[in-house]
Motif scaffolding. Sequence first.
Motif, PDB file in Angstrom:
ATOM      1  N   PHE A 152      -9.131  14.222   4.297  1.00  0.00           N
ATOM      2  CA  PHE A 152      -9.087  13.210   5.345  1.00  0.00           C
ATOM      3  C   PHE A 152      -7.637  13.101   5.785  1.00  0.00           C
ATOM      4  O   PHE A 152      -6.730  12.973   4.958  1.00  0.00           O
ATOM      5  N   SER A 153      -7.437  13.140   7.095  1.00  0.00           N
ATOM      6  CA  SER A 153      -6.073  13.060   7.619  1.00  0.00           C
ATOM      7  C   SER A 153      -5.776  11.621   8.017  1.00  0.00           C
ATOM      8  O   SER A 153      -6.312  11.101   9.001  1.00  0.00           O
ATOM      9  N   ILE A 154      -4.894  10.974   7.269  1.00  0.00           N
ATOM     10  CA  ILE A 154      -4.644   9.553   7.545  1.00  0.00           C
ATOM     11  C   ILE A 154      -3.883   9.350   8.857  1.00  0.00           C
ATOM     12  O   ILE A 154      -3.874   8.257   9.414  1.00  0.00           O
ATOM     13  N   ASP A 155      -3.260  10.424   9.353  1.00  0.00           N
ATOM     14  CA  ASP A 155      -2.528  10.287  10.622  1.00  0.00           C
ATOM     15  C   ASP A 155      -3.459  10.205  11.830  1.00  0.00           C
ATOM     16  O   ASP A 155      -3.015   9.952  12.943  1.00  0.00           O
ATOM     17  N   THR A 156      -4.762  10.396  11.610  1.00  0.00           N
ATOM     18  CA  THR A 156      -5.704  10.289  12.724  1.00  0.00           C
ATOM     19  C   THR A 156      -6.159   8.844  12.940  1.00  0.00           C
ATOM     20  O   THR A 156      -6.936   8.566  13.841  1.00  0.00           O
ATOM     21  N   VAL A 178       4.459  15.254  -4.042  1.00  0.00           N
ATOM     22  CA  VAL A 178       3.187  15.824  -3.606  1.00  0.00           C
ATOM     23  C   VAL A 178       2.737  16.873  -4.619  1.00  0.00           C
ATOM     24  O   VAL A 178       3.410  17.855  -4.857  1.00  0.00           O
ATOM     25  N   VAL A 179       1.589  16.589  -5.234  1.00  0.00           N
ATOM     26  CA  VAL A 179       1.104  17.529  -6.246  1.00  0.00           C
ATOM     27  C   VAL A 179       0.311  18.627  -5.555  1.00  0.00           C
ATOM     28  O   VAL A 179       0.330  19.780  -5.957  1.00  0.00           O
ATOM     29  N   ASP A 180      -0.395  18.189  -4.502  1.00  0.00           N
ATOM     30  CA  ASP A 180      -1.291  19.103  -3.821  1.00  0.00           C
ATOM     31  C   ASP A 180      -0.616  19.564  -2.530  1.00  0.00           C
ATOM     32  O   ASP A 180      -0.548  18.831  -1.547  1.00  0.00           O
ATOM     33  N   LYS A 183      -1.877  19.250   1.261  1.00  0.00           N
ATOM     34  CA  LYS A 183      -1.938  18.016   2.041  1.00  0.00           C
ATOM     35  C   LYS A 183      -0.876  17.985   3.118  1.00  0.00           C
ATOM     36  O   LYS A 183       0.294  18.241   2.839  1.00  0.00           O
ATOM     37  N   ARG A 184      -1.303  17.602   4.324  1.00  0.00           N
ATOM     38  CA  ARG A 184      -0.329  17.488   5.412  1.00  0.00           C
ATOM     39  C   ARG A 184       0.502  16.225   5.232  1.00  0.00           C
ATOM     40  O   ARG A 184       1.662  16.165   5.618  1.00  0.00           O
ATOM     41  N   ASN A 185      -0.141  15.195   4.745  1.00  0.00           N
ATOM     42  CA  ASN A 185       0.530  13.926   4.473  1.00  0.00           C
ATOM     43  C   ASN A 185       0.218  13.590   3.011  1.00  0.00           C
ATOM     44  O   ASN A 185      -0.926  13.750   2.588  1.00  0.00           O
ATOM     45  N   ASP A 188      -2.961  11.787   2.415  1.00  0.00           N
ATOM     46  CA  ASP A 188      -4.273  12.362   2.737  1.00  0.00           C
ATOM     47  C   ASP A 188      -5.043  12.515   1.433  1.00  0.00           C
ATOM     48  O   ASP A 188      -4.454  12.652   0.368  1.00  0.00           O
ATOM     49  N   PHE A 189      -6.359  12.480   1.557  1.00  0.00           N
ATOM     50  CA  PHE A 189      -7.137  12.562   0.312  1.00  0.00           C
ATOM     51  C   PHE A 189      -8.330  13.486   0.507  1.00  0.00           C
ATOM     52  O   PHE A 189      -8.775  13.727   1.625  1.00  0.00           O
ATOM     53  N   VAL A 190      -8.830  13.941  -0.623  1.00  0.00           N
ATOM     54  CA  VAL A 190      -9.902  14.941  -0.584  1.00  0.00           C
ATOM     55  C   VAL A 190     -11.263  14.295  -0.351  1.00  0.00           C
ATOM     56  O   VAL A 190     -11.596  13.281  -0.971  1.00  0.00           O
ATOM     57  N   LEU A 191     -12.011  14.876   0.560  1.00  0.00           N
ATOM     58  CA  LEU A 191     -13.391  14.457   0.787  1.00  0.00           C
ATOM     59  C   LEU A 191     -14.345  15.390   0.046  1.00  0.00           C
ATOM     60  O   LEU A 191     -15.387  14.977  -0.447  1.00  0.00           O
TER      61      LEU A 191
END
Length: 467
Positions: A152-156, A178-180, A183-185, A188-191
């Motif tokens: 999920f892109s939180i910048d949207t 940032v571990v992952d 991620k662009r941000n 952001d989190f995984v769906l």
Amino acid sequence: MKLYNTMDRKVEEFVPIEEGKVGMYCCGPTVYNYAHIGNLRTFIFEDILHRTLEEAGYRVKHVMNITDVGHLTGDGDDGEDKLGKRSRETGKSVWDIAAFYTDAFFRDEQALNIKRPNVVCKATDHISDMIELIKRLEENGHTYTAGGNVYFSIDTIDDYGKLAGQKQEDKLSGARIVVDGNKRNPQDFVLWFTNSKFGEQAMMWDSPWGRGYPGWHIECSAMSMKYLGETFDIHCGGIDAIPVHHTNEIAQSEAATGHKWVNYWCHGEFLLNDKGKMSKSSGEFLTLPVLVSHGYEALDYRYFCLGGHYRTQLKFSYEALDHAKIARERLNGVVAELKTKSKPAASLGEKAQAYKDSFFAALYNDLRCPEALAVMWKMIKDGSISDAEKLSLLYSMDKVLGLDLDKIEAKKEEKVGGEEEWKLVEERRQAKAEKNYQRADEIRKELETRGYIVKDTPQGPILQKIM
Ligand code: AMP
Ligand code: ZN
């Protein structure tokens, strides 16, 4: 009724979407281990809320999930699936682990008199609902795929983090490493995870994005909307859920529907031990069966929790639990005594009614249980309230307190004198009825040599032991 709404950071008048009804969703347990008594504090708070709403006249639909997949050891999509990890450590299947700890959880809930939610839904039974929701997010342009996972892109969206009251800039500057790298941000989190991240594991499902499994947050959005609709009244959980889990639930739910998701956010504060927050991952935790093995009853712990307001931290100690146990024993004793003397009153006098009103007023004012308990004890001590009214009031109050007061037995009168003495008492009664006072007197003396005084009362003869 008033409730503190975390979203607005203030106590607000509760106005339901539909008159007379409440839809309430509570994040349930992650079933990879026993629930600790901190988790149970949160479920007791939610039960008090449920019961109070019912007493206020609402029909409550209470939905709770069981997290049996997707909850990783790290909140930032890092680590591994908690159930998968447990499976690896114990050699048991994830399904057996989930079933075992789900049963254990409901045993605890039952012992604590926590009403079973109207809907209990397992994440693994709702994978297709989650996939549908992710598809909606994808169609609305809120997702991207990287390294095989769907994010999920939180910048949207422009109000990410509103529940925690954190500004985007603050969050970014304070963000963890940032571990992952996909991620662009960092927020952001995984769906949806695919096997690209964790390799083969037991719980995997086909999806448009590849075989894999859901991120943790999507289950609560999918299941709550399925059972309560796209906007509902109350969402609960512990305060630890605010910055990540609930924040992400809101982001994805509102991005999918395009409108407000939940009207009131209610969070329970932590139970602490001497090292701080009680947590499963630290391994330093107490369970209900441990308390029981130390001689406490589950309801002693419930009473202990009622003694603290749900929005304040509560420090656990055995000493504090002892106080709760003693208070509960006293309360049970009061009920037993009242029950021997009286039946509950069918109606209340003005003063008794005033006690009832202030008890419920405390609860309707953001669930002020400690205040409600104080009203209860004041009422018990008030000599101007009749025994019948007291009993009736205690039963009404217990609808929310949930301390099983209606199951307390009347105090058993200890029978003075043995079988032979009572035969003599009966013989004396007959002698008196036949006006044979000499025989009656002989029996009285015989009883005295046996150590008893016989007395005639309007309810019949009684025996008293000579001290
Ligand atoms: P979990 O099983 O870890 O998903 O947690 C179940 C519930 O317990 C969640 O609502 C958590 O926020 C809550 N919780 C976790 N730790 C504590 C604690 N120490 N005190 C009170 N509630 C807690
Ligand atoms: Zn949740």
